[in-house]
Design an enzyme around this catalytic site. Structure first.
Site: not given
Length: 563
Positions: A131, A411, A493
Protein backbone atom coordinates in the site's frame (compact mmCIF):
# COMPACT_ATOMS: atom_id res chain seq x y z
CA UNK A 1 11.61 -18.32 -2.29
CA UNK A 2 10.28 -17.29 1.12
CA UNK A 3 7.86 -19.63 2.86
CA UNK A 4 4.43 -18.15 3.50
CA UNK A 5 3.56 -17.97 7.18
CA UNK A 6 1.07 -15.14 7.34
CA UNK A 7 -0.93 -15.99 10.43
CA UNK A 8 0.32 -15.73 13.97
CA UNK A 9 -1.97 -15.50 16.97
CA UNK A 10 -0.10 -12.86 18.91
CA UNK A 11 -0.33 -9.19 19.81
CA UNK A 12 2.32 -6.63 18.92
CA UNK A 13 2.67 -3.21 20.49
CA UNK A 14 5.56 -0.80 20.11
CA UNK A 15 7.83 -0.22 23.12
CA UNK A 16 7.32 3.11 24.89
CA UNK A 17 9.48 5.31 27.08
CA UNK A 18 13.17 6.09 26.76
CA UNK A 19 14.81 2.68 27.12
CA UNK A 20 16.33 1.53 23.83
CA UNK A 21 16.00 -1.95 22.38
CA UNK A 22 18.10 -1.07 19.32
CA UNK A 23 21.52 0.59 19.24
CA UNK A 24 20.33 4.16 18.57
CA UNK A 25 17.16 6.20 18.27
CA UNK A 26 17.46 6.07 14.48
CA UNK A 27 17.00 2.31 14.40
CA UNK A 28 14.76 2.27 17.48
CA UNK A 29 12.40 4.59 15.60
CA UNK A 30 12.11 2.23 12.64
CA UNK A 31 11.59 -0.71 15.01
CA UNK A 32 8.85 1.03 17.00
CA UNK A 33 7.06 2.28 13.89
CA UNK A 34 7.10 -1.18 12.29
CA UNK A 35 5.59 -2.60 15.47
CA UNK A 36 3.14 0.28 15.76
CA UNK A 37 1.82 -0.53 12.27
CA UNK A 38 0.78 -3.92 13.67
CA UNK A 39 -0.71 -2.70 16.93
CA UNK A 40 -4.25 -4.13 17.20
CA UNK A 41 -5.56 -0.60 17.79
CA UNK A 42 -3.95 0.48 14.50
CA UNK A 43 -3.96 -2.37 11.97
CA UNK A 44 -6.99 -3.84 10.23
CA UNK A 45 -5.83 -7.48 10.48
CA UNK A 46 -2.54 -7.55 12.40
CA UNK A 47 -2.42 -11.32 12.91
CA UNK A 48 -1.97 -11.64 9.15
CA UNK A 49 0.35 -8.60 8.98
CA UNK A 50 -2.33 -6.56 7.16
CA UNK A 51 -2.26 -2.90 8.15
CA UNK A 52 -4.89 -1.40 5.84
CA UNK A 53 -6.08 -1.12 2.25
CA UNK A 54 -7.08 -4.66 1.32
CA UNK A 55 -3.82 -6.58 1.74
CA UNK A 56 -1.40 -3.74 2.55
CA UNK A 57 1.18 -5.42 4.80
CA UNK A 58 4.02 -4.33 7.05
CA UNK A 59 6.15 -7.42 6.32
CA UNK A 60 5.93 -10.25 3.80
CA UNK A 61 5.36 -12.98 6.39
CA UNK A 62 6.14 -13.63 10.04
CA UNK A 63 9.57 -15.10 9.30
CA UNK A 64 10.47 -11.88 7.50
CA UNK A 65 9.01 -9.79 10.31
CA UNK A 66 11.17 -11.58 12.88
CA UNK A 67 14.30 -11.05 10.79
CA UNK A 68 13.49 -7.37 10.25
CA UNK A 69 13.15 -6.90 14.01
CA UNK A 70 16.41 -8.76 14.65
CA UNK A 71 18.18 -6.73 11.97
CA UNK A 72 16.96 -3.38 13.32
CA UNK A 73 17.97 -4.29 16.88
CA UNK A 74 21.53 -5.09 15.76
CA UNK A 75 21.93 -2.43 13.04
CA UNK A 76 24.85 -0.03 13.47
CA UNK A 77 24.69 3.68 12.68
CA UNK A 78 26.92 3.26 9.65
CA UNK A 79 24.80 0.48 8.13
CA UNK A 80 21.69 0.40 5.95
CA UNK A 81 19.08 -2.36 5.90
CA UNK A 82 17.47 -3.13 2.54
CA UNK A 83 13.84 -4.32 2.44
CA UNK A 84 12.52 -5.93 -0.76
CA UNK A 85 8.74 -6.28 -0.70
CA UNK A 86 8.60 -6.82 3.03
CA UNK A 87 11.67 -9.08 3.19
CA UNK A 88 15.04 -8.06 4.70
CA UNK A 89 17.51 -8.93 1.96
CA UNK A 90 20.75 -7.21 2.94
CA UNK A 91 22.66 -5.02 5.37
CA UNK A 92 25.38 -2.83 3.88
CA UNK A 93 28.04 -0.50 5.22
CA UNK A 94 27.14 3.10 4.33
CA UNK A 95 27.63 6.14 6.60
CA UNK A 96 25.97 7.92 9.51
CA UNK A 97 23.97 10.35 7.38
CA UNK A 98 22.66 7.68 5.02
CA UNK A 99 19.19 6.21 5.61
CA UNK A 100 19.16 3.37 8.10
CA UNK A 101 16.52 1.56 6.01
CA UNK A 102 15.74 1.60 2.29
CA UNK A 103 12.46 -0.03 1.25
CA UNK A 104 11.12 -1.10 -2.15
CA UNK A 105 7.65 -2.67 -2.15
CA UNK A 106 5.44 -4.16 -4.87
CA UNK A 107 7.46 -2.81 -7.78
CA UNK A 108 7.02 -4.61 -11.10
CA UNK A 109 8.31 -4.05 -14.63
CA UNK A 110 5.48 -2.13 -16.35
CA UNK A 111 4.41 -4.87 -18.80
CA UNK A 112 3.81 -7.21 -15.83
CA UNK A 113 2.41 -4.56 -13.49
CA UNK A 114 -1.07 -5.99 -13.04
CA UNK A 115 -2.98 -7.76 -10.28
CA UNK A 116 -2.92 -11.13 -12.03
CA UNK A 117 0.87 -11.30 -12.14
CA UNK A 118 1.28 -9.74 -8.71
CA UNK A 119 -1.12 -12.25 -7.15
CA UNK A 120 0.90 -15.11 -8.68
CA UNK A 121 4.08 -13.72 -7.12
CA UNK A 122 2.32 -13.06 -3.84
CA UNK A 123 1.06 -16.66 -3.68
CA UNK A 124 4.62 -17.90 -4.24
CA UNK A 125 5.97 -15.72 -1.44
CA UNK A 126 7.91 -13.51 -3.86
CA UNK A 127 6.13 -10.20 -3.35
CA UNK A 128 4.17 -8.13 -0.85
CA UNK A 129 1.65 -5.35 -1.36
CA UNK A 130 2.86 -2.41 0.71
CA UNK A 131 0.00 0.00 0.00
CA UNK A 132 1.47 3.41 0.89
CA UNK A 133 2.24 3.63 4.61
CA UNK A 134 1.71 -0.04 5.52
CA UNK A 135 4.97 -1.33 4.08
CA UNK A 136 6.82 1.90 4.82
CA UNK A 137 6.06 1.80 8.57
CA UNK A 138 4.45 5.20 9.06
CA UNK A 139 0.73 4.39 9.27
CA UNK A 140 -0.98 6.15 12.19
CA UNK A 141 -4.51 4.79 11.88
CA UNK A 142 -7.42 6.64 10.35
CA UNK A 143 -6.11 9.99 11.63
CA UNK A 144 -3.60 9.76 8.80
CA UNK A 145 -6.24 10.63 6.23
CA UNK A 146 -8.77 12.53 8.33
CA UNK A 147 -7.41 15.98 7.60
CA UNK A 148 -7.03 15.36 3.87
CA UNK A 149 -10.63 14.19 3.75
CA UNK A 150 -11.68 17.14 5.92
CA UNK A 151 -9.88 19.58 3.61
CA UNK A 152 -11.62 17.98 0.63
CA UNK A 153 -15.07 18.29 2.20
CA UNK A 154 -14.41 21.88 3.32
CA UNK A 155 -13.26 22.90 -0.16
CA UNK A 156 -16.29 21.19 -1.70
CA UNK A 157 -18.43 23.20 0.72
CA UNK A 158 -16.74 26.40 -0.44
CA UNK A 159 -17.22 25.57 -4.11
CA UNK A 160 -20.78 24.25 -4.01
CA UNK A 161 -22.52 25.48 -0.87
CA UNK A 162 -21.26 28.96 -0.11
CA UNK A 163 -18.73 27.82 2.46
CA UNK A 164 -21.00 25.97 4.87
CA UNK A 165 -22.01 22.31 5.06
CA UNK A 166 -24.48 22.86 7.88
CA UNK A 167 -27.66 20.94 7.13
CA UNK A 168 -25.96 19.01 4.30
CA UNK A 169 -25.13 15.32 4.07
CA UNK A 170 -22.51 13.18 2.38
CA UNK A 171 -23.20 9.72 0.95
CA UNK A 172 -20.21 7.39 0.87
CA UNK A 173 -19.07 3.82 1.50
CA UNK A 174 -16.11 2.02 3.04
CA UNK A 175 -15.04 2.12 6.70
CA UNK A 176 -11.64 0.45 6.44
CA UNK A 177 -8.31 2.01 7.37
CA UNK A 178 -8.71 4.84 4.88
CA UNK A 179 -12.47 5.06 4.45
CA UNK A 180 -12.91 5.04 8.21
CA UNK A 181 -11.78 8.66 8.25
CA UNK A 182 -14.74 9.85 6.18
CA UNK A 183 -17.47 10.04 8.85
CA UNK A 184 -15.34 12.01 11.29
CA UNK A 185 -14.00 14.27 8.53
CA UNK A 186 -17.55 15.05 7.40
CA UNK A 187 -18.62 15.77 10.97
CA UNK A 188 -15.66 18.07 11.56
CA UNK A 189 -16.53 19.86 8.30
CA UNK A 190 -20.07 20.41 9.56
CA UNK A 191 -21.93 17.80 7.49
CA UNK A 192 -23.94 14.71 8.30
CA UNK A 193 -22.86 11.52 6.56
CA UNK A 194 -24.28 8.14 5.64
CA UNK A 195 -21.43 5.61 5.57
CA UNK A 196 -22.14 2.20 4.04
CA UNK A 197 -19.91 -0.71 5.13
CA UNK A 198 -20.34 -4.41 4.39
CA UNK A 199 -18.43 -5.70 7.45
CA UNK A 200 -20.03 -5.19 10.85
CA UNK A 201 -16.63 -5.59 12.54
CA UNK A 202 -15.38 -2.45 10.81
CA UNK A 203 -18.43 -0.48 11.89
CA UNK A 204 -17.86 -1.69 15.46
CA UNK A 205 -14.23 -0.51 15.30
CA UNK A 206 -15.20 2.96 14.04
CA UNK A 207 -17.90 3.26 16.71
CA UNK A 208 -15.35 2.26 19.37
CA UNK A 209 -12.82 4.84 18.16
CA UNK A 210 -15.50 7.57 17.81
CA UNK A 211 -15.01 7.98 14.08
CA UNK A 212 -18.69 7.07 13.62
CA UNK A 213 -21.43 8.39 15.90
CA UNK A 214 -24.34 6.01 15.30
CA UNK A 215 -25.41 2.89 13.41
CA UNK A 216 -28.76 2.64 11.64
CA UNK A 217 -30.72 -0.61 11.63
CA UNK A 218 -31.70 -0.40 7.94
CA UNK A 219 -31.89 2.05 5.04
CA UNK A 220 -35.22 3.54 6.11
CA UNK A 221 -33.86 4.15 9.60
CA UNK A 222 -30.68 5.70 8.15
CA UNK A 223 -32.64 8.12 5.96
CA UNK A 224 -34.91 9.06 8.85
CA UNK A 225 -31.87 9.89 10.97
CA UNK A 226 -30.34 11.92 8.14
CA UNK A 227 -33.58 13.86 7.71
CA UNK A 228 -33.78 14.59 11.44
CA UNK A 229 -30.20 15.76 11.84
CA UNK A 230 -29.98 17.82 8.65
CA UNK A 231 -33.22 19.59 9.58
CA UNK A 232 -31.66 20.76 12.84
CA UNK A 233 -28.22 21.46 11.37
CA UNK A 234 -26.48 18.96 13.63
CA UNK A 235 -23.50 17.10 12.12
CA UNK A 236 -23.82 13.39 12.92
CA UNK A 237 -22.21 10.42 11.18
CA UNK A 238 -24.33 7.32 10.59
CA UNK A 239 -23.09 3.86 9.63
CA UNK A 240 -25.21 1.36 7.73
CA UNK A 241 -24.20 -2.28 7.31
CA UNK A 242 -24.80 -3.26 3.70
CA UNK A 243 -23.39 -3.36 0.19
CA UNK A 244 -22.91 -0.07 -1.64
CA UNK A 245 -23.57 -1.78 -4.98
CA UNK A 246 -27.08 -2.53 -3.72
CA UNK A 247 -27.81 0.53 -1.60
CA UNK A 248 -26.70 3.32 -3.97
CA UNK A 249 -28.88 2.07 -6.86
CA UNK A 250 -31.79 1.80 -4.41
CA UNK A 251 -31.27 5.40 -3.33
CA UNK A 252 -31.32 6.45 -6.99
CA UNK A 253 -34.55 4.51 -7.54
CA UNK A 254 -36.12 6.24 -4.54
CA UNK A 255 -35.12 9.67 -5.81
CA UNK A 256 -33.04 10.42 -2.72
CA UNK A 257 -30.73 13.42 -3.24
CA UNK A 258 -27.60 13.56 -1.08
CA UNK A 259 -25.67 16.83 -1.08
CA UNK A 260 -22.37 15.14 -1.94
CA UNK A 261 -21.38 11.64 -3.09
CA UNK A 262 -18.03 9.86 -2.95
CA UNK A 263 -16.59 6.42 -2.12
CA UNK A 264 -13.69 4.84 -0.25
CA UNK A 265 -14.30 1.13 -0.56
CA UNK A 266 -11.19 -0.93 -1.39
CA UNK A 267 -12.21 -1.05 -5.05
CA UNK A 268 -8.55 -0.89 -6.07
CA UNK A 269 -8.29 -4.62 -5.25
CA UNK A 270 -11.30 -6.59 -6.57
CA UNK A 271 -9.94 -9.91 -5.28
CA UNK A 272 -9.51 -8.81 -1.68
CA UNK A 273 -11.27 -5.50 -1.12
CA UNK A 274 -14.73 -5.24 -2.73
CA UNK A 275 -17.64 -7.53 -1.82
CA UNK A 276 -19.82 -8.54 -4.81
CA UNK A 277 -23.49 -7.83 -4.23
CA UNK A 278 -25.49 -10.76 -2.90
CA UNK A 279 -22.41 -12.35 -1.30
CA UNK A 280 -21.37 -12.44 2.35
CA UNK A 281 -17.81 -11.74 3.47
CA UNK A 282 -16.96 -15.32 4.43
CA UNK A 283 -18.08 -16.61 1.01
CA UNK A 284 -16.06 -13.87 -0.68
CA UNK A 285 -12.84 -14.72 1.15
CA UNK A 286 -13.25 -18.47 0.63
CA UNK A 287 -14.00 -18.22 -3.07
CA UNK A 288 -11.12 -15.78 -3.56
CA UNK A 289 -8.77 -18.63 -2.65
CA UNK A 290 -10.20 -21.11 -5.15
CA UNK A 291 -11.93 -19.09 -7.89
CA UNK A 292 -10.02 -15.81 -8.16
CA UNK A 293 -11.02 -15.00 -11.74
CA UNK A 294 -14.71 -15.51 -10.96
CA UNK A 295 -14.45 -13.40 -7.80
CA UNK A 296 -12.68 -10.54 -9.58
CA UNK A 297 -15.29 -10.51 -12.34
CA UNK A 298 -18.17 -10.55 -9.83
CA UNK A 299 -16.62 -7.71 -7.84
CA UNK A 300 -16.08 -5.59 -10.95
CA UNK A 301 -19.67 -6.17 -12.12
CA UNK A 302 -20.84 -4.81 -8.77
CA UNK A 303 -18.43 -1.88 -9.02
CA UNK A 304 -19.93 -1.05 -12.41
CA UNK A 305 -23.39 -0.86 -10.85
CA UNK A 306 -21.99 1.22 -8.00
CA UNK A 307 -20.45 3.70 -10.44
CA UNK A 308 -23.61 3.80 -12.57
CA UNK A 309 -25.43 4.99 -9.45
CA UNK A 310 -22.72 7.58 -8.77
CA UNK A 311 -23.11 8.78 -12.36
CA UNK A 312 -26.86 9.09 -11.81
CA UNK A 313 -26.22 11.36 -8.83
CA UNK A 314 -23.68 13.32 -10.88
CA UNK A 315 -26.24 13.77 -13.65
CA UNK A 316 -28.70 15.17 -11.08
CA UNK A 317 -26.18 17.96 -10.47
CA UNK A 318 -25.02 16.54 -7.14
CA UNK A 319 -21.27 17.04 -6.46
CA UNK A 320 -19.86 13.55 -6.99
CA UNK A 321 -16.19 12.61 -6.91
CA UNK A 322 -13.85 9.63 -6.79
CA UNK A 323 -11.79 9.55 -3.59
CA UNK A 324 -8.84 7.73 -5.06
CA UNK A 325 -9.74 4.03 -4.97
CA UNK A 326 -9.80 3.55 -8.77
CA UNK A 327 -13.45 2.52 -8.84
CA UNK A 328 -14.03 4.53 -12.02
CA UNK A 329 -11.33 2.55 -13.84
CA UNK A 330 -12.77 -0.75 -12.67
CA UNK A 331 -16.22 0.27 -13.91
CA UNK A 332 -14.78 1.55 -17.19
CA UNK A 333 -13.13 -1.84 -17.71
CA UNK A 334 -16.60 -3.38 -17.41
CA UNK A 335 -18.09 -1.14 -20.10
CA UNK A 336 -19.20 1.93 -18.14
CA UNK A 337 -17.91 4.27 -20.83
CA UNK A 338 -18.74 7.48 -18.95
CA UNK A 339 -17.19 6.37 -15.65
CA UNK A 340 -14.77 9.29 -15.71
CA UNK A 341 -17.49 11.91 -16.18
CA UNK A 342 -17.20 12.75 -12.49
CA UNK A 343 -13.77 13.91 -11.28
CA UNK A 344 -11.26 12.66 -8.78
CA UNK A 345 -10.87 14.62 -5.57
CA UNK A 346 -7.36 15.93 -6.31
CA UNK A 347 -8.10 17.92 -9.50
CA UNK A 348 -11.47 18.95 -8.11
CA UNK A 349 -10.37 20.22 -4.70
CA UNK A 350 -6.76 19.59 -3.62
CA UNK A 351 -4.31 20.48 -6.42
CA UNK A 352 -3.85 24.16 -5.47
CA UNK A 353 -2.50 22.94 -2.12
CA UNK A 354 -0.10 20.55 -3.85
CA UNK A 355 1.20 23.43 -5.97
CA UNK A 356 2.49 25.04 -2.77
CA UNK A 357 3.96 21.81 -1.42
CA UNK A 358 1.15 21.54 1.13
CA UNK A 359 0.28 18.00 2.11
CA UNK A 360 -0.04 15.47 4.94
CA UNK A 361 2.80 16.20 7.37
CA UNK A 362 2.63 13.78 10.33
CA UNK A 363 4.63 13.07 13.45
CA UNK A 364 4.64 10.40 16.14
CA UNK A 365 5.75 10.51 19.79
CA UNK A 366 8.06 7.52 20.29
CA UNK A 367 7.68 7.99 24.05
CA UNK A 368 4.05 6.88 23.90
CA UNK A 369 3.22 9.97 25.99
CA UNK A 370 0.21 11.95 24.67
CA UNK A 371 1.57 15.09 26.36
CA UNK A 372 4.41 15.12 23.85
CA UNK A 373 1.87 15.50 21.05
CA UNK A 374 -0.05 18.20 22.90
CA UNK A 375 3.19 20.15 23.38
CA UNK A 376 3.98 19.89 19.67
CA UNK A 377 0.42 21.02 18.86
CA UNK A 378 1.12 24.17 20.86
CA UNK A 379 4.45 24.65 19.10
CA UNK A 380 2.78 24.44 15.68
CA UNK A 381 0.33 27.16 16.71
CA UNK A 382 3.16 29.35 18.02
CA UNK A 383 5.24 29.00 14.87
CA UNK A 384 2.31 29.44 12.46
CA UNK A 385 0.30 32.04 14.40
CA UNK A 386 -1.85 33.49 11.63
CA UNK A 387 -3.38 30.32 10.17
CA UNK A 388 -6.78 30.18 11.87
CA UNK A 389 -7.85 27.22 9.73
CA UNK A 390 -4.84 25.18 10.91
CA UNK A 391 -5.45 26.16 14.55
CA UNK A 392 -9.09 25.11 14.23
CA UNK A 393 -7.97 21.75 12.85
CA UNK A 394 -5.54 21.16 15.73
CA UNK A 395 -8.22 22.05 18.28
CA UNK A 396 -10.73 19.70 16.67
CA UNK A 397 -8.14 16.94 16.36
CA UNK A 398 -7.29 17.12 20.06
CA UNK A 399 -10.97 17.06 21.01
CA UNK A 400 -12.26 14.41 18.61
CA UNK A 401 -9.42 12.16 17.42
CA UNK A 402 -8.52 9.19 19.58
CA UNK A 403 -4.90 8.12 19.32
CA UNK A 404 -4.36 4.66 17.83
CA UNK A 405 -1.11 3.06 18.98
CA UNK A 406 1.69 5.56 19.58
CA UNK A 407 0.33 9.12 19.91
CA UNK A 408 0.49 10.95 16.59
CA UNK A 409 -0.69 14.08 14.85
CA UNK A 410 -1.21 15.11 11.26
CA UNK A 411 -1.63 18.56 9.78
CA UNK A 412 -1.34 19.83 6.23
CA UNK A 413 1.56 22.26 5.93
CA UNK A 414 3.85 23.10 3.05
CA UNK A 415 7.27 24.19 1.87
CA UNK A 416 9.04 26.32 4.46
CA UNK A 417 6.71 25.37 7.28
CA UNK A 418 7.71 21.69 7.44
CA UNK A 419 11.41 22.38 8.01
CA UNK A 420 10.59 25.07 10.58
CA UNK A 421 8.40 22.67 12.55
CA UNK A 422 10.86 19.79 12.29
CA UNK A 423 13.74 21.85 13.62
CA UNK A 424 11.56 23.11 16.46
CA UNK A 425 10.55 19.57 17.40
CA UNK A 426 14.21 18.52 17.38
CA UNK A 427 15.05 21.39 19.72
CA UNK A 428 12.20 20.33 22.03
CA UNK A 429 13.77 16.88 22.23
CA UNK A 430 17.21 18.37 22.88
CA UNK A 431 15.93 20.60 25.70
CA UNK A 432 13.96 17.82 27.35
CA UNK A 433 10.62 19.51 26.73
CA UNK A 434 9.62 16.32 24.93
CA UNK A 435 10.23 13.11 26.85
CA UNK A 436 11.68 11.17 23.88
CA UNK A 437 12.41 11.61 20.17
CA UNK A 438 9.68 11.99 17.58
CA UNK A 439 9.53 10.77 14.00
CA UNK A 440 8.27 12.94 11.16
CA UNK A 441 6.86 11.39 8.01
CA UNK A 442 3.97 11.71 5.60
CA UNK A 443 1.60 9.79 3.42
CA UNK A 444 2.87 8.89 -0.04
CA UNK A 445 -0.16 10.90 -1.16
CA UNK A 446 1.75 14.18 -1.30
CA UNK A 447 2.55 16.84 -3.82
CA UNK A 448 5.82 15.54 -5.25
CA UNK A 449 5.97 11.89 -4.28
CA UNK A 450 3.40 10.12 -6.45
CA UNK A 451 2.46 9.44 -10.04
CA UNK A 452 -1.12 8.21 -10.21
CA UNK A 453 -3.13 9.21 -13.29
CA UNK A 454 -6.46 8.28 -11.71
CA UNK A 455 -5.74 10.07 -8.44
CA UNK A 456 -2.97 12.50 -7.42
CA UNK A 457 -1.80 13.31 -10.95
CA UNK A 458 -5.17 13.07 -12.69
CA UNK A 459 -5.78 15.72 -15.37
CA UNK A 460 -2.41 17.48 -15.08
CA UNK A 461 -2.62 20.54 -17.28
CA UNK A 462 0.40 19.55 -19.37
CA UNK A 463 -0.76 15.94 -19.87
CA UNK A 464 2.04 14.46 -17.73
CA UNK A 465 -0.33 12.37 -15.58
CA UNK A 466 1.52 9.06 -16.08
CA UNK A 467 5.12 10.30 -15.89
CA UNK A 468 6.60 8.49 -12.90
CA UNK A 469 10.09 10.00 -12.89
CA UNK A 470 8.92 12.38 -10.18
CA UNK A 471 8.42 9.93 -7.28
CA UNK A 472 11.70 8.24 -8.21
CA UNK A 473 13.50 11.58 -8.03
CA UNK A 474 11.76 12.30 -4.74
CA UNK A 475 13.01 9.03 -3.25
CA UNK A 476 16.53 9.58 -4.54
CA UNK A 477 16.66 13.13 -3.19
CA UNK A 478 15.34 12.11 0.23
CA UNK A 479 18.00 9.39 0.34
CA UNK A 480 20.71 11.90 -0.56
CA UNK A 481 19.33 14.36 1.99
CA UNK A 482 19.62 11.87 4.87
CA UNK A 483 16.09 10.74 5.67
CA UNK A 484 16.12 7.98 8.29
CA UNK A 485 14.19 5.63 6.04
CA UNK A 486 12.98 5.98 2.46
CA UNK A 487 10.48 3.86 0.56
CA UNK A 488 9.53 3.42 -3.09
CA UNK A 489 6.28 1.57 -3.80
CA UNK A 490 3.97 0.62 -6.65
CA UNK A 491 0.19 0.25 -6.73
CA UNK A 492 -0.81 2.02 -3.54
CA UNK A 493 -4.29 3.46 -3.34
CA UNK A 494 -5.40 2.58 -6.86
CA UNK A 495 -3.90 -0.87 -7.36
CA UNK A 496 -1.33 -2.61 -9.53
CA UNK A 497 -0.32 -0.79 -12.68
CA UNK A 498 -1.85 2.55 -11.72
CA UNK A 499 0.61 4.30 -9.39
CA UNK A 500 4.20 4.70 -8.25
CA UNK A 501 5.01 6.60 -5.08
CA UNK A 502 7.64 7.26 -2.45
CA UNK A 503 7.81 7.99 1.25
CA UNK A 504 10.26 9.23 3.83
CA UNK A 505 10.63 9.38 7.60
CA UNK A 506 13.15 11.45 9.54
CA UNK A 507 13.93 11.16 13.26
CA UNK A 508 14.20 14.14 15.61
CA UNK A 509 16.55 12.88 18.33
CA UNK A 510 17.75 16.28 19.54
CA UNK A 511 21.23 16.06 18.04
CA UNK A 512 22.99 18.60 15.83
CA UNK A 513 23.34 15.93 13.14
CA UNK A 514 19.59 15.34 13.22
CA UNK A 515 18.97 19.07 12.82
CA UNK A 516 21.09 19.11 9.67
CA UNK A 517 19.25 16.12 8.23
CA UNK A 518 15.85 17.56 9.15
CA UNK A 519 16.65 20.89 7.51
CA UNK A 520 17.64 19.16 4.27
CA UNK A 521 14.89 16.56 4.14
CA UNK A 522 11.97 18.72 5.21
CA UNK A 523 12.92 21.41 2.71
CA UNK A 524 13.77 19.19 -0.23
CA UNK A 525 10.85 16.78 0.13
CA UNK A 526 8.01 19.33 -0.29
CA UNK A 527 10.16 21.32 -2.72
CA UNK A 528 9.97 18.41 -5.16
CA UNK A 529 6.19 18.86 -5.15
CA UNK A 530 6.46 22.53 -6.00
CA UNK A 531 9.03 21.61 -8.68
CA UNK A 532 6.79 18.94 -10.20
CA UNK A 533 3.79 21.29 -10.46
CA UNK A 534 5.87 24.25 -11.63
CA UNK A 535 7.32 22.04 -14.36
CA UNK A 536 3.74 21.25 -15.41
CA UNK A 537 3.07 24.97 -15.76
CA UNK A 538 0.89 25.72 -12.73
CA UNK A 539 1.23 29.43 -11.93
CA UNK A 540 0.66 28.87 -8.20
CA UNK A 541 3.65 26.50 -8.14
CA UNK A 542 5.83 28.79 -10.25
CA UNK A 543 5.12 31.68 -7.90
CA UNK A 544 5.79 29.50 -4.85
CA UNK A 545 9.11 28.36 -6.35
CA UNK A 546 10.14 31.97 -6.87
CA UNK A 547 9.06 33.00 -3.36
CA UNK A 548 10.98 30.09 -1.81
CA UNK A 549 14.09 30.61 -3.94
CA UNK A 550 14.01 27.22 -5.65
CA UNK A 551 16.56 26.71 -8.41
CA UNK A 552 14.50 25.24 -11.27
CA UNK A 553 16.51 25.89 -14.46
CA UNK A 554 13.85 25.14 -17.07
CA UNK A 555 11.07 26.90 -15.17
CA UNK A 556 13.26 29.98 -14.88
CA UNK A 557 14.00 29.80 -18.60
CA UNK A 558 10.31 29.51 -19.44
CA UNK A 559 9.44 32.46 -17.22
CA UNK A 560 12.21 34.46 -18.85
CA UNK A 561 10.72 33.86 -22.29
CA UNK A 562 7.26 34.91 -21.06
CA UNK A 563 8.57 38.17 -19.66
Amino acid sequence: MTTQNRFRDNEIRAPQGTQLTAKSWLTEAALRMLMNNLDPDVAENPKELVVYGGIGRAARNWECYDKIVESLINLNDDETLLIQSGKPVGIFKTHSNAPRVLIANSNLVPHWANWEHFNELDAKGLAMYGQMTAGSWIYIGSQGIVQGTYETFVEAGRQHFGGSLKGRWVLTAGLGGMGGAQPLAATLAGACSLNIECQQSRIDFRLKTRYVDEQATDLDDALARIEKYTATGVAVSIALCGNAAEILPELVRRGVRPDMVTDQTSAHDPLNGYLPKGWNWEEYRQRAQHEPALVINAAKISMAEHVEAMLAFHNMGIPTFDYGNNIRQMAHDMGVIRAFDFPGFVPAYIRPLFCRGIGPFRWVALSGNPDDIYKTDAKVKALIPDDAHLHHWLDMARERIRFQGLPARICWVGLGQRAKLGLAFNEMVRSGELSAPVVIGRDHLDSGSVASPNRETEAMQDGSDAVSDWPLLNALLNTASGATWVSLHHGGGVGMGFSQHSGMVVVCDGSDEAAERIARVLHNDPATGVMRHADAGYDIAVNCAQEQGLNLPMVAATQGKKS
